[in-house]
Design an enzyme around this catalytic site. Structure first.
Site, PDB file in Angstrom:
ATOM      1  N   ASP A  17       7.275  -4.543  14.480  1.00 16.26           N
ATOM      2  CA  ASP A  17       7.812  -3.185  14.397  1.00 16.26           C
ATOM      3  C   ASP A  17       8.017  -2.572  15.777  1.00 16.26           C
ATOM      4  O   ASP A  17       9.037  -1.916  16.039  1.00 16.26           O
ATOM      5  CB  ASP A  17       6.934  -2.292  13.516  1.00 16.26           C
ATOM      6  CG  ASP A  17       5.451  -2.404  13.843  1.00 16.26           C
ATOM      7  OD1 ASP A  17       5.072  -3.293  14.641  1.00 16.26           O
ATOM      8  OD2 ASP A  17       4.663  -1.605  13.302  1.00 16.26           O
ATOM      9  N   ASP A  20       0.842  -1.203   0.000  1.00 15.05           N
ATOM     10  CA  ASP A  20       0.000   0.000   0.000  1.00 15.05           C
ATOM     11  C   ASP A  20       0.875   1.249   0.000  1.00 15.05           C
ATOM     12  O   ASP A  20       0.590   2.218   0.689  1.00 15.05           O
ATOM     13  CB  ASP A  20      -0.957   0.011   1.203  1.00 15.05           C
ATOM     14  CG  ASP A  20      -0.242  -0.154   2.536  1.00 15.05           C
ATOM     15  OD1 ASP A  20       1.009  -0.223   2.534  1.00 15.05           O
ATOM     16  OD2 ASP A  20      -0.928  -0.212   3.576  1.00 15.05           O
TER      17      ASP A  20
END
Length: 417
Positions: free
Chosen positions: A262, A186
């Site tokens: 993350d 994306d």
């Protein structure tokens, strides 16, 4: 016998009599070829031809491989980094991402070989990925049930972490790339995306205090950026288009988390005081309103991001100022030279000054209050605000040259100011 007698020219009456009495010799009918025999012969001939061609082809390949091996013995790998697009079940997003990347990757394809790694079996995504002949497709299929560590957790975060580990193991270990750039399905990229990473690769190789290089700035919204050449060190891992080395991955892979990879990288125990390079103006744009994060922060923080459109010749830029020692001194001086602002109405006071400004915060709650006034990211992880260096978050004031520094309680000491 009669025919032999006739041809031999025997004229005896007996012989003639024999010829007259003998039945005419029957002619054998012409042999009609058997179609089965013909097919068999053709098959044998085709097989022989195929074997001959294969032997010649293998011989040529062996010769070329040997020649290339000899030539490559003195020539290092010319690629800068493999580029992998992490995909799952959004074919329309993947199409937009790939088209954005190919626009700039075609000219540097040998330096940045492109991969798509799909998690799962979505047919539309696989067909879309396979339609690009210049891209190598990888597919990760894990049908094992996901067991979350806490009730109510979204299993997508577990699947994503598992996919990342598989894909990076594949590229670093099995395919032996020295560096990998990770993108998601994306994202659009800036025109100088590849030049930026090529220049940053040298920093990543030589400065062991840098853990990764990112193309993202969490406070990269249009109103907070000005200089497309400006790069910073940060204690906060930005992600969203980032490059790391094989040696770093060999360190991370054995202890890779089951989920929330993350945030895991942002833990001090993981990055071990190593830092990250980030730009002021983003080199990636995230258009993923619909995904595993359910559009969290999209309208406020992601949609207004400015994607760089200025041409920067990164090969001619001197990036030595980003070395640990030089950056600490330079950044410390910039913060020290900024005009301190005190009081509750920080925004109004900063607006009335036409110089760089520094505003001190005392703790996380105080930081969130000040950040909310300006509209920058309030979040932080493991004691580090997003985009911060030594506790300092810097951004431009209303797209101008002026900088605002949000300074932590211990920042000046850490900067040596």
């Amino acid at each position: 016998q009669s025919s032999v007698c006739y041809r031999s020219g025997v004229k005896s009456g007996r012989g003639l009599l024999f010829l007259r009495r003998a039945r005419p010799a029957r002619r054998r009918p012409a042999m009609v070829p058997n179609p089965r025999h013909i097919r068999r012969l053709l098959l044998v001939a085709a097989t022989a031809a195929f074997i001959y061609i294969q032997v010649r082809h293998f011989s040529a390949q062996s010769h070329d491989a040997g020649r290339l091996a000899l030539a490559g013995a003195d020539q290092p790998d010319l690629s800068v980094a493999a580029v992998v697009i992490m995909a799952c079940n959004r074919p329309d997003y993947l199409h937009r991402t790939v088209e954005s990347i190919l626009k700039y990757q075609k000219a540097v394809a040998s330096k940045f070989p492109l991969f798509i790694s799909q998690d799962g079996t979505n047919g539309e995504v696989k067909n879309k990925a396979l339609s690009y002949t210049q891209i190598t497709f990888m597919q990760h299929v894990d049908l094992e049930p996901v067991h979350t560590e806490s009730p109510g957790e979204h299993i997508a975060y577990y699947k994503i972490a598992n996919h990342y580990k598989w894909a990076l193991d594949e590229l670093f270990t099995k395919r032996n790339f020295r560096r990998v750039i990770i993108l998601e399905d994306d994202m659009e990229i800036a025109p100088d995306f590849f030049d930026y990473f090529e220049a940053a690769a040298k920093l990543l190789d030589t400065d062991k205090s840098i853990m990764a290089v990112s193309s993202w700035n969490d406070n990269g919204q249009k109103q907070f950026v000005y200089d497309p050449k400006a790069l910073y060190r940060s204690d906060f891992f930005p992600g969203l288009g980032w490059m790391l080395t094989k040696s770093t991955w060999m360190e991370l892979s054995p202890k890779w988390p089951k989920a929330y990879w993350d945030d895991w990288v942002r833990l001090k125990e993981v990055h071990k005081d190593r830092q990250f390079i980030r730009p002021e103006v983003c080199r990636t744009y995230n258009f993923g309103e619909h995904g595993s994060s359910m559009g969290q922060f999209f309208n406020q923080y992601l949609k207004p991001i400015k994607l760089n459109d200025a041409h920067i010749d990164w090969n001619s830029e001197d990036l030595s100022y980003l070395s640990e020692d030089k950056f600490l001194i330079k950044f410390g001086k910039d913060v020290a030279n900024a005009t301190p602002v005190h009081g509750s109405d920080d925004l109004l006071k900063a607006h009335n000054l036409y110089v760089d400004v520094r505003i001190q915060y005392n703790d996380q709650g105080d930081f969130e209050r000040v950040a909310r006034q300006f509209g920058v990211f309030e979040e932080w992880k493991d004691g580090v605000p997003r985009a911060a260096y030594k506790g300092v978050v810097v951004f431009r004031y209303k797209s101008s040259r002026r900088r605002i520094y949000l300074v932590g309680p211990d920042s000046l000491r850490q900067l040596g100011v």
